[in-house]
Design a protein around this motif. Structure first.
Motif, short mmCIF file in Angstrom:
data_model
loop_
_atom_site.label_atom_id
_atom_site.label_comp_id
_atom_site.label_asym_id
_atom_site.label_seq_id
_atom_site.Cartn_x
_atom_site.Cartn_y
_atom_site.Cartn_z
N GLN A 1 0.80 -1.21 0.00
CA GLN A 1 0.00 0.00 0.00
C GLN A 1 0.84 1.27 0.00
O GLN A 1 0.33 2.36 0.26
N ASN A 2 2.14 1.18 -0.30
CA ASN A 2 2.94 2.40 -0.38
C ASN A 2 2.66 3.10 -1.70
O ASN A 2 2.21 2.48 -2.67
N LEU B 1 0.74 2.26 -5.82
CA LEU B 1 -0.66 2.59 -6.02
C LEU B 1 -0.87 3.54 -7.18
O LEU B 1 0.04 4.26 -7.59
N ASP C 1 -6.59 4.72 -5.57
CA ASP C 1 -5.84 4.12 -4.47
C ASP C 1 -4.65 4.97 -4.05
O ASP C 1 -3.93 4.61 -3.10
N CYS D 1 -2.87 8.48 -0.36
CA CYS D 1 -1.82 8.82 0.61
C CYS D 1 -0.85 9.86 0.06
O CYS D 1 -0.26 10.62 0.81
N ILE E 1 -8.08 6.57 4.88
CA ILE E 1 -6.80 5.88 4.77
C ILE E 1 -6.67 4.84 5.86
O ILE E 1 -6.80 5.14 7.05
N GLU F 1 -2.14 1.34 5.12
CA GLU F 1 -1.62 2.36 4.20
C GLU F 1 -0.72 3.34 4.93
O GLU F 1 0.32 3.75 4.41
N ASP G 1 2.63 1.49 5.77
CA ASP G 1 3.48 1.28 4.59
C ASP G 1 4.11 2.59 4.12
O ASP G 1 5.27 2.61 3.71
N ASN G 2 3.37 3.68 4.21
CA ASN G 2 3.90 4.94 3.70
C ASN G 2 4.81 5.64 4.69
O ASN G 2 5.72 6.37 4.27
#
Length: 392
Positions: free
Chosen positions: A11-12, A16, A20, A23, A186, A190, A193-194
């Protein structure tokens, strides 16, 4: 690509697209110039403090050692001063963007150790067997992930109970994004991962750039003199001891052109993968949907039809950036995938070079060779003989 998914998560923002990709908006909003202006003074303070502690009074240093951010983000999110092996631009101010505070002591030490172990195995041979570096890295990633989850829960509680500002940091911003039904948009995964992506992305890139700028300035007296003149003019225009400002950075046009040309010739990120979202034809070849395409920076950076005499170091190439064709200079990628941290990288690079060149002179103590691991690494860590001009 698969190892990126294992370490950075599915989900970084690099993985995406379309709806999606929400972020990315939070990252961009916190890393845009309007938000960064208030942090220039804090970066200034941290650079001077680091140079005073770890460079001042030394006759010889290894630039790559002092520039290597092995625990860069861990130090900055822990709100403690960089140690001997931390990047000179390990600014504590970045914690406000990410929203992570880890107190001194055992918790901070564990965070640092896990992140380092994760990073050290990311580019190892991807054999996921017990006792391999890659396996240790994946297990360390799980521990980092769990610690970030704990921190997210703390930020959520702070937001709900204490009415924290929704724009005080990146995590809080992500937690604050809701849809028309007041549902959080979010997910926790997510965010995790970010946050990890942000820490990994800034781990080495700026330090590589600054290291090779120092190598260049030692070899090119004409360019060194021009950069020094620009920076000394800024010093003369300010009261003694006053922090650099956003307006000062805007005057460092030649220094940034030197940085851009360094990035063109020695990009820290050699290339990367992209997935074809549909069947496409390019150059007479069919690229089926789902296939991975690897883009490589030197294919355009060193193309003589785009950059004449590409092996020649020439900062004037970037006097008019509009003259460079789109998607040809890709040190920060481009288009909707351009690096959200572009402006932050510019600020930390300019602030660091300002204080290095106005407080020291240096000469190389080793040859100019380097290898990639996977980023460029100078021979012997780029040892230099250091002569101070003035104290901090």
């Amino acid at each position: 690509m698969q190892r990126d998914l294992h370490h950075l998560g599915e989900q970084n923002i690099l993985e995406l697209s379309g709806e999606d990709h929400k972020c990315r908006g939070a990252l961009v909003s916190f890393l845009k110039p309007e938000s960064l202006k208030q942090y220039v003074g804090k970066m200034d303070e941290e650079v001077k403090k680091h140079l005073e502690l770890h460079w001042q009074g030394k006759q010889q240093v290894k630039v790559r050692t002092l520039m290597l951010p092995k625990v860069r983000h861990m130090e900055l999110i822990s709100n403690v001063q960089p140690n001997e092996k931390a990047l000179v631009n390990a600014y504590n101010s970045q914690e406000k963007f990410i929203g992570i505070r880890v107190e001194r002591g055992a918790r901070k030490d564990k965070f640092v150790a896990c992140f380092q172990e994760m990073i050290e195995g990311m580019w190892s041979i991807p054999i996921n067997l017990p006792l391999t570096r890659y396996n240790r890295s994946l297990r360390a990633r799980t521990r980092v992930q769990n610690m970030v989850k704990d921190l997210i829960r703390e930020k959520r509680l702070e937001l709900e109970q204490k009415g924290a500002s929704t724009h005080q940091d990146l995590i809080t911003c992500m937690l604050s994004i809701h849809n028309e039904n007041n549902e959080q948009v979010i997910t926790e995964k997510e965010i995790v991962d970010n946050v990890i992506l942000v820490m990994v992305a800034g781990h080495d890139t700026s330090s590589v750039l600054i290291t090779f700028i120092m190598r260049l300035l030692a070899n090119e007296p004409t360019i060194y003199a021009a950069v020094l003149q620009e920076q000394e003019e800024i010093v003369k225009s300010k009261p003694s001891g006053e922090f650099l400002t956003w307006e000062d950075l805007a005057k460092m046009k030649y220094t940034w052109r030197v940085s851009m040309e360094t990035l063109r010739m020695l990009p820290p990120v050699f290339g990367g993968f992209r997935k074809a979202l549909k069947d496409i034809e390019y150059g007479g070849y069919l690229i089926p949907k789902g296939w991975q395409v690897f883009w490589v920076s030197p294919m355009t950076h060193m193309d003589s039809s785009i950059f004449p005499e590409p092996s020649k170091f020439d900062p004037s190439r970037f006097e008019n950036q509009a003259s460079v064709p789109p998607y040809c200079f890709v040190a920060f990628r481009g288009g909707p995938r351009i690096c959200p941290g572009y402006e932050f990288a510019r600020i930390e690079t300019l602030v660091t070079i300002h204080y290095l060149i106005t407080h020291f002179t240096w000469k190389l103590c080793a040859d100019n060779s380097f290898s990639r691991d996977p980023m460029p690494v100078p021979t012997q860590g780029l040892p230099i003989q250091l002569v101070p001009k003035k104290t901090f």
